[in-house]
Design a protein around this motif. Structure first.
Motif, PDB file in Angstrom:
ATOM      1  N   SER A   1      50.937  78.522  36.027  1.00  0.00           N
ATOM      2  CA  SER A   1      50.657  77.279  36.130  1.00  0.00           C
ATOM      3  C   SER A   1      51.313  76.577  37.555  1.00  0.00           C
ATOM      4  CB  SER A   1      50.355  76.121  35.310  1.00  0.00           C
ATOM      5  OG  SER A   1      49.862  76.760  34.013  1.00  0.00           O
ATOM      6  N   VAL A   2      50.425  76.467  38.603  1.00  0.00           N
ATOM      7  CA  VAL A   2      51.337  75.590  39.847  1.00  0.00           C
ATOM      8  C   VAL A   2      51.135  74.060  39.723  1.00  0.00           C
ATOM      9  CG1 VAL A   2      51.112  75.556  42.341  1.00  0.00           C
ATOM     10  CG2 VAL A   2      50.926  77.658  41.201  1.00  0.00           C
ATOM     11  N   ILE A   3      52.101  73.371  40.013  1.00  0.00           N
ATOM     12  CA  ILE A   3      52.230  72.014  39.906  1.00  0.00           C
ATOM     13  C   ILE A   3      52.162  71.472  41.583  1.00  0.00           C
ATOM     14  CG2 ILE A   3      53.138  69.813  39.577  1.00  0.00           C
ATOM     15  CD1 ILE A   3      54.503  71.240  36.917  1.00  0.00           C
ATOM     16  N   GLY A   4      51.317  70.708  42.202  1.00  0.00           N
ATOM     17  CA  GLY A   4      51.501  70.300  43.488  1.00  0.00           C
ATOM     18  C   GLY A   4      50.321  69.236  43.887  1.00  0.00           C
ATOM     19  N   ARG A   5      50.189  69.059  45.003  1.00  0.00           N
ATOM     20  CA  ARG A   5      49.224  68.017  45.314  1.00  0.00           C
ATOM     21  C   ARG A   5      47.960  68.614  46.019  1.00  0.00           C
ATOM     22  NH1 ARG A   5      52.422  66.817  50.022  1.00  0.00           N
ATOM     23  NH2 ARG A   5      51.084  67.130  51.849  1.00  0.00           N
ATOM     24  N   ARG A   6      47.821  69.866  46.222  1.00  0.00           N
ATOM     25  CA  ARG A   6      46.621  70.757  46.544  1.00  0.00           C
ATOM     26  C   ARG A   6      45.502  70.650  45.456  1.00  0.00           C
ATOM     27  NH1 ARG A   6      47.822  76.090  49.531  1.00  0.00           N
ATOM     28  NH2 ARG A   6      46.303  76.920  48.352  1.00  0.00           N
ATOM     29  N   ASP A   7      44.454  70.741  45.774  1.00  0.00           N
ATOM     30  CA  ASP A   7      43.027  70.671  45.015  1.00  0.00           C
ATOM     31  C   ASP A   7      43.184  71.997  44.085  1.00  0.00           C
ATOM     32  OD1 ASP A   7      42.146  68.337  46.000  1.00  0.00           O
ATOM     33  OD2 ASP A   7      40.965  69.057  47.390  1.00  0.00           O
ATOM     34  N   ASP A   8      43.606  73.084  44.558  1.00  0.00           N
ATOM     35  CA  ASP A   8      43.527  74.218  43.564  1.00  0.00           C
ATOM     36  C   ASP A   8      44.724  74.387  42.551  1.00  0.00           C
ATOM     37  OD1 ASP A   8      45.587  74.879  45.661  1.00  0.00           O
ATOM     38  OD2 ASP A   8      44.865  76.948  46.216  1.00  0.00           O
ATOM     39  N   CYS A   9      45.795  73.496  42.674  1.00  0.00           N
ATOM     40  CA  CYS A   9      46.796  73.351  41.733  1.00  0.00           C
ATOM     41  C   CYS A   9      46.366  73.182  40.314  1.00  0.00           C
ATOM     42  CB  CYS A   9      47.625  72.502  42.171  1.00  0.00           C
ATOM     43  SG  CYS A   9      48.742  72.954  43.498  1.00  0.00           S
ATOM     44  N   GLN A  10      46.806  73.800  39.324  1.00  0.00           N
ATOM     45  CA  GLN A  10      46.309  73.652  38.167  1.00  0.00           C
ATOM     46  C   GLN A  10      46.700  72.212  37.552  1.00  0.00           C
ATOM     47  OE1 GLN A  10      47.991  76.889  38.745  1.00  0.00           O
ATOM     48  NE2 GLN A  10      45.633  77.564  39.107  1.00  0.00           N
TER      49      GLN A  10
ATOM     50  N   GLU B   1      56.113  76.342  40.152  1.00  0.00           N
ATOM     51  CA  GLU B   1      55.200  76.915  39.310  1.00  0.00           C
ATOM     52  C   GLU B   1      55.803  77.335  37.929  1.00  0.00           C
ATOM     53  OE1 GLU B   1      53.113  81.462  40.199  1.00  0.00           O
ATOM     54  OE2 GLU B   1      55.116  81.592  40.384  1.00  0.00           O
ATOM     55  N   LEU B   2      55.075  77.416  37.197  1.00  0.00           N
ATOM     56  CA  LEU B   2      55.404  77.414  35.736  1.00  0.00           C
ATOM     57  C   LEU B   2      54.953  78.956  34.901  1.00  0.00           C
ATOM     58  CD1 LEU B   2      54.420  73.940  34.510  1.00  0.00           C
ATOM     59  CD2 LEU B   2      56.844  74.987  34.413  1.00  0.00           C
ATOM     60  N   VAL B   3      55.698  79.759  34.561  1.00  0.00           N
ATOM     61  CA  VAL B   3      55.353  80.949  34.121  1.00  0.00           C
ATOM     62  C   VAL B   3      55.754  81.121  32.734  1.00  0.00           C
ATOM     63  CG1 VAL B   3      55.887  83.317  34.272  1.00  0.00           C
ATOM     64  CG2 VAL B   3      55.863  81.956  36.522  1.00  0.00           C
TER      65      VAL B   3
ATOM     66  N   GLU C   1      64.992  78.367  40.224  1.00  0.00           N
ATOM     67  CA  GLU C   1      64.389  79.011  39.086  1.00  0.00           C
ATOM     68  C   GLU C   1      65.128  78.716  37.899  1.00  0.00           C
ATOM     69  OE1 GLU C   1      63.731  83.449  38.663  1.00  0.00           O
ATOM     70  OE2 GLU C   1      61.702  82.871  39.170  1.00  0.00           O
ATOM     71  N   GLN C   2      64.766  78.450  37.007  1.00  0.00           N
ATOM     72  CA  GLN C   2      65.224  78.498  35.576  1.00  0.00           C
ATOM     73  C   GLN C   2      64.311  78.546  34.248  1.00  0.00           C
ATOM     74  OE1 GLN C   2      67.917  75.118  35.369  1.00  0.00           O
ATOM     75  NE2 GLN C   2      67.451  74.822  33.023  1.00  0.00           N
ATOM     76  N   ALA C   3      64.968  79.294  33.358  1.00  0.00           N
ATOM     77  CA  ALA C   3      64.086  79.148  31.939  1.00  0.00           C
ATOM     78  C   ALA C   3      64.320  77.854  31.528  1.00  0.00           C
ATOM     79  CB  ALA C   3      64.948  80.275  30.840  1.00  0.00           C
ATOM     80  N   LEU C   4      63.161  77.603  30.731  1.00  0.00           N
ATOM     81  CA  LEU C   4      63.069  76.243  30.104  1.00  0.00           C
ATOM     82  C   LEU C   4      63.075  76.356  28.707  1.00  0.00           C
ATOM     83  CD1 LEU C   4      60.036  74.714  32.304  1.00  0.00           C
ATOM     84  CD2 LEU C   4      62.558  74.033  32.457  1.00  0.00           C
ATOM     85  N   LYS C   5      63.878  75.514  28.200  1.00  0.00           N
ATOM     86  CA  LYS C   5      63.945  75.244  26.467  1.00  0.00           C
ATOM     87  C   LYS C   5      63.192  74.170  26.207  1.00  0.00           C
ATOM     88  CE  LYS C   5      68.488  74.855  26.985  1.00  0.00           C
ATOM     89  NZ  LYS C   5      68.633  74.713  28.335  1.00  0.00           N
ATOM     90  N   PRO C   6      62.772  74.013  24.936  1.00  0.00           N
ATOM     91  CA  PRO C   6      62.313  72.777  24.324  1.00  0.00           C
ATOM     92  C   PRO C   6      63.193  71.464  24.510  1.00  0.00           C
ATOM     93  CG  PRO C   6      62.113  74.500  22.734  1.00  0.00           C
ATOM     94  CD  PRO C   6      62.985  74.986  23.583  1.00  0.00           C
TER      95      PRO C   6
END
Length: 164
Positions: free
Chosen positions: A24-33, A47-49, A75-80
């Motif tokens: 999932s891509v975060i951004g201001r473009r119309d095609d971002c999720q 981008e979230l993977v 880049e980083q792994a995310l935790k709860p």
């Protein structure tokens, strides 16, 4: 693995954004999720993977940076419970229902640091230095402003993006 982002802003309700795709891509473009139409957010910001075993975030060369727990990352792994800041927006990372309780004031704690402010170091983070003369945007800069307009394209088959 069930993942979502919870938008947190002091004095307003929390809003949950499910992450139903592998990327999932975060951004201001119309095609971002996850679309955040603010000038402080790059066209394709980060981008979230979700690979099924872990959730990670990768900055896509954004102008103002992507922050996890107030630390600028590449880049980083995310935790709860991690706090993800994109422009003035702060999200709490929820993985498999954790954390179950979200502090609505977490946005103030997770906002990007102001210039000159020290940030803690994280073992999982690949960090980059701040660009000289570029001020990081904090959530406080938008206090009293109207609610942000977010668009989410959560379904591959549906081109309409419901307002959050």
């Amino acid at each position: 693995m069930e993942t979502s982002l919870i938008l947190v802003r002091p004095g307003s309700q929390k809003r949950e954004v499910p992450l139903n795709r592998a990327k999932s891509v975060i951004g201001r473009r119309d095609d971002c999720q996850i679309r955040i139409p603010l000038s402080s957010v790059s066209r394709q910001h980060c981008e979230l993977v979700n690979d099924g075993t872990r959730l990670s975030v990768r900055d896509l060369g954004s102008s103002n940076g992507t922050f996890v727990n107030r630390q600028k990352i590449v880049e980083q792994a995310l935790k709860p419970g991690d706090l993800l800041a994109v422009g003035p927006c702060v999200f709490v990372v929820r993985i498999n229902g954790q954390p179950d309780e979200i502090d609505p004031n977490a946005g103030q704690l997770g906002a990007a640091p102001t210039p000159g402010q020290r940030t803690p170091s994280g073992a999982d983070a690949k960090t980059v230095s701040s660009k000289p003369g570029v001020a990081a945007t904090s959530i406080e800069a938008n206090e009293g402003s109207s609610e942000f307009g977010f668009d989410f394209d959560l379904d591959d088959d549906d081109d309409s993006q419901p307002k959050l």
